[in-house]
Design an enzyme around this catalytic site. Structure first.
Site, PDB file in Angstrom:
ATOM      1  CB  ALA A  11      -0.936   0.006   1.215  1.00  7.91           C
ATOM      2  CB  CYS A  12       4.111   1.974   1.327  1.00 13.74           C
ATOM      3  SG  CYS A  12       5.478   3.145   1.384  1.00 13.74           S
TER       4      CYS A  12
END
Length: 140
Positions: A11-12
């Site tokens: 998600a980063c």
């Protein structure tokens, strides 16, 4: 060649760029999605020792329960902070990359270049369109 490992959060954006940069360099790292499979307490201690960092330096504030847990307070010991990181793996700064040349938090993703056991590599375009140039400088 020794294994390359990335402690990754898909998600980063920085973590995604770092993984893509490793693959762009022709490496297929062992990907540890640390939110699903957190490093053990001993592995965290080993990573910290390899990076020469304190537990507090590896804590991530943004997008984590850091504030609500009161972790800014200096009263917490390293052992207590490790407990928090075990309970809330999102508190670990990412991505952490380990290669034969060392271990480090790769923020921004260009930080991984000095850990690459290959190189120099061709220019790499990040998700935001900016281009990373490899100066060819490596650790070791």
């Amino acid at each position: 060649m020794a294994e390359v490992t990335i402690f990754h959060n898909p998600a980063c954006g920085t973590s995604r760029n770092t993984l893509a940069l490793l693959r762009h360099a022709g490496l297929e790292p062992r990907v540890v999605e640390y939110l699903k499979t957190p490093p053990s307490r001993e592995e965290l201690k080993q990573l910290l020792a390899e990076m020469g960092m304190t537990v507090r330096q590896l804590l991530r504030e943004k997008g984590t329960p850091y504030g609500e847990l009161g972790l800014a307070d200096a009263k917490w010991s390293d052992e207590q902070l490790l407990d928090f990181m075990q309970q809330h793996p999102i508190l670990m700064e990412r991505p952490v990359v380990r290669t034969a040349l060392g271990t480090k938090v790769c923020r921004p993703c260009e930080e991984v270049l000095e850990l690459l056991p290959v190189g120099p590599i061709a220019p790499f375009t990040k998700q935001d369109g900016s281009v990373v140039q490899d100066p060819g400088q490596r650790r070791g």
